[in-house]
Design a protein around this motif. Structure first.
Motif, short mmCIF file in Angstrom:
data_model
loop_
_atom_site.label_atom_id
_atom_site.label_comp_id
_atom_site.label_asym_id
_atom_site.label_seq_id
_atom_site.Cartn_x
_atom_site.Cartn_y
_atom_site.Cartn_z
N GLU A 118 0.80 -1.22 0.00
CA GLU A 118 0.00 0.00 0.00
C GLU A 118 0.84 1.27 0.00
O GLU A 118 0.43 2.28 -0.58
CB GLU A 118 -0.94 0.01 1.21
CG GLU A 118 -1.98 -1.10 1.18
CD GLU A 118 -2.93 -1.03 2.37
OE1 GLU A 118 -2.73 -0.15 3.24
OE2 GLU A 118 -3.86 -1.86 2.42
N LYS A 119 2.02 1.21 0.66
CA LYS A 119 2.83 2.42 0.79
C LYS A 119 4.30 2.13 0.53
O LYS A 119 4.78 1.04 0.84
CB LYS A 119 2.67 3.04 2.18
CG LYS A 119 1.29 3.63 2.45
CD LYS A 119 1.28 4.35 3.78
CE LYS A 119 -0.05 5.06 4.02
NZ LYS A 119 -0.05 5.83 5.29
N ALA A 120 4.99 3.13 -0.02
CA ALA A 120 6.42 2.98 -0.33
C ALA A 120 7.17 4.25 0.01
O ALA A 120 6.63 5.36 -0.07
CB ALA A 120 6.61 2.65 -1.81
N LEU A 121 8.44 4.07 0.39
CA LEU A 121 9.37 5.18 0.54
C LEU A 121 10.29 5.20 -0.66
O LEU A 121 10.81 4.15 -1.05
CB LEU A 121 10.20 5.03 1.82
CG LEU A 121 9.49 5.16 3.16
CD1 LEU A 121 10.46 4.86 4.30
CD2 LEU A 121 8.88 6.56 3.33
N ILE A 122 10.51 6.37 -1.24
CA ILE A 122 11.46 6.53 -2.33
C ILE A 122 12.64 7.33 -1.80
O ILE A 122 12.49 8.50 -1.42
CB ILE A 122 10.83 7.26 -3.53
CG1 ILE A 122 9.59 6.52 -4.03
CG2 ILE A 122 11.85 7.40 -4.66
CD1 ILE A 122 8.85 7.26 -5.14
N LEU A 123 13.80 6.70 -1.75
CA LEU A 123 15.01 7.38 -1.29
C LEU A 123 15.62 8.13 -2.46
O LEU A 123 16.05 7.53 -3.44
CB LEU A 123 16.00 6.36 -0.71
CG LEU A 123 15.44 5.38 0.32
CD1 LEU A 123 16.54 4.46 0.84
CD2 LEU A 123 14.75 6.12 1.48
N SER A 145 8.57 10.59 -0.74
CA SER A 145 9.99 10.76 -1.04
C SER A 145 10.77 11.12 0.21
O SER A 145 10.27 11.83 1.09
CB SER A 145 10.18 11.85 -2.09
OG SER A 145 9.55 11.49 -3.31
N VAL A 146 12.01 10.62 0.28
CA VAL A 146 12.92 10.92 1.38
C VAL A 146 14.13 11.65 0.80
O VAL A 146 14.74 11.18 -0.17
CB VAL A 146 13.38 9.64 2.09
CG1 VAL A 146 14.28 9.98 3.27
CG2 VAL A 146 12.18 8.82 2.55
N SER A 147 14.46 12.80 1.36
CA SER A 147 15.51 13.64 0.80
C SER A 147 16.42 14.18 1.90
O SER A 147 16.00 14.34 3.06
CB SER A 147 14.89 14.81 0.03
OG SER A 147 15.87 15.74 -0.38
N ARG A 148 17.65 14.49 1.54
CA ARG A 148 18.56 15.16 2.47
C ARG A 148 18.07 16.57 2.77
O ARG A 148 18.33 17.11 3.85
CB ARG A 148 19.97 15.22 1.88
CG ARG A 148 20.68 13.88 1.81
CD ARG A 148 22.00 13.99 1.10
NE ARG A 148 21.82 14.40 -0.29
CZ ARG A 148 22.83 14.64 -1.14
NH1 ARG A 148 24.08 14.56 -0.72
NH2 ARG A 148 22.58 14.98 -2.38
N ASN A 149 17.36 17.15 1.80
CA ASN A 149 16.78 18.49 1.97
C ASN A 149 15.30 18.43 1.62
O ASN A 149 14.90 18.85 0.54
CB ASN A 149 17.51 19.50 1.08
CG ASN A 149 18.99 19.59 1.38
OD1 ASN A 149 19.39 20.01 2.46
ND2 ASN A 149 19.82 19.17 0.43
N PRO A 150 14.49 17.88 2.52
CA PRO A 150 13.09 17.61 2.18
C PRO A 150 12.28 18.87 1.90
O PRO A 150 12.38 19.87 2.61
CB PRO A 150 12.57 16.89 3.43
CG PRO A 150 13.49 17.29 4.53
CD PRO A 150 14.83 17.47 3.89
N ALA A 151 11.49 18.77 0.86
CA ALA A 151 10.52 19.81 0.52
C ALA A 151 9.21 19.47 1.24
O ALA A 151 9.07 18.39 1.82
CB ALA A 151 10.31 19.84 -0.99
N PRO A 152 8.24 20.37 1.22
CA PRO A 152 6.95 20.06 1.84
C PRO A 152 6.37 18.76 1.27
O PRO A 152 6.38 18.54 0.06
CB PRO A 152 6.09 21.27 1.45
CG PRO A 152 7.07 22.40 1.33
CD PRO A 152 8.30 21.77 0.73
N GLY A 153 5.90 17.89 2.14
CA GLY A 153 5.35 16.61 1.71
C GLY A 153 6.37 15.50 1.64
O GLY A 153 6.01 14.34 1.39
#
Length: 243
Positions: A118-123, A145-153
């Motif tokens: 149902e859910k996934a993380l995208i590195l 999405s997972v980021s070193r500098n995350p944007a909103p969401g």
């Protein structure tokens, strides 16, 4: 003569030239050739576009989005994803396509089988991540999405905890972390919370088993590298160039 190639910043890890030149040899296409074009900035693409008999290109890190302003048009696949990994030379100029989307989606569906996710993380948030996000959306898998500098969401790596690992059963690494020759590097996620219910898909294919995959497998997670995806997207590239 039909010339093809791959553009990117560092290409020593690439399988593309060997894959396509072997394909050309096996199919008796003696007037076809595939080369690697390392460029230090996207502006050099103008020179690449001027290569005699150039019929098509693949595009890799870090130019899948940067190349878009240099193209005459985008196919619906590239518009959907927002990134380009295939360029076809046409009478109206270079046209951008995306075969990463197709390759990842087909590979993932085959791997998961009837397993419901149902859910996934995208590195990562680069061009490959955009293709993965579009593919997951079409499979009705909610992705974050997972980021070193995350944007909103988006999430930051330091945000990840046991609850995320339990909730997001599929984790896809789209970053170059762990790619040859820096094979000991891995994305900074809380591996200690992984178990047999998690699926770790690494878009990297060299090495065959990345540190990300090893650490997941040690916790019982099911793991897969990006080689099948690469083969699928390469064959899709070939179809595009010959369409």
């Amino acid at each position: 003569m039909r010339q093809f190639g791959l553009i990117g910043k560092k290409l020593s890890h690439s399988f593309s030239a060997g894959y396509f030149n072997t394909k050309f040899k096996n199919e008796g296409l003696t007037d076809h050739y595939y080369a690697l074009y390392e460029i230090s900035s996207i502006e050099e693409i103008i020179r690449i576009f001027g290569i005699p008999h150039l019929a098509g290109l693949n595009v890799t890190i870090p130019y899948k989005q940067e190349i878009i302003p240099f193209l005459a048009d985008l196919d619906s696949s590239a518009k959907k994803v927002g990134a380009v990994n295939v360029v076809k030379m046409s009478p109206r100029g270079p046209v951008g396509y995306n075969s990463d989307y197709y390759g990842f989606q087909q590979s993932l569906m085959s791997w998961l089988g009837n397993k419901s996710i149902e859910k996934a993380l995208i590195l990562g948030t680069g061009g490959a991540a955009k293709a993965v996000l579009a593919a997951l959306e079409d499979l009705n898998i909610a992705a974050t999405s997972v980021s070193r500098n995350p944007a909103p969401g988006q999430l930051g790596y330091s945000d990840l905890n046991a609850e995320h690992i339990r909730e997001y059963k599929l984790i896809v690494n789209t970053t170059p972390l762990g790619m040859y020759p820096e094979v000991e590097i891995f994305p900074d996620i809380p591996y200690e919370y992984l178990d047999q219910d998690n699926f770790l898909y690494d878009l990297i294919y060299n090495p065959e088993t990345t540190a990300f995959m090893k650490m997941g497998a040690e916790k019982g997670a099911r793991v897969k590298n990006g080689l099948e995806m690469l083969h699928l997207q390469a064959e899709r590239s070939w179809e595009i160039w010959n369409s």
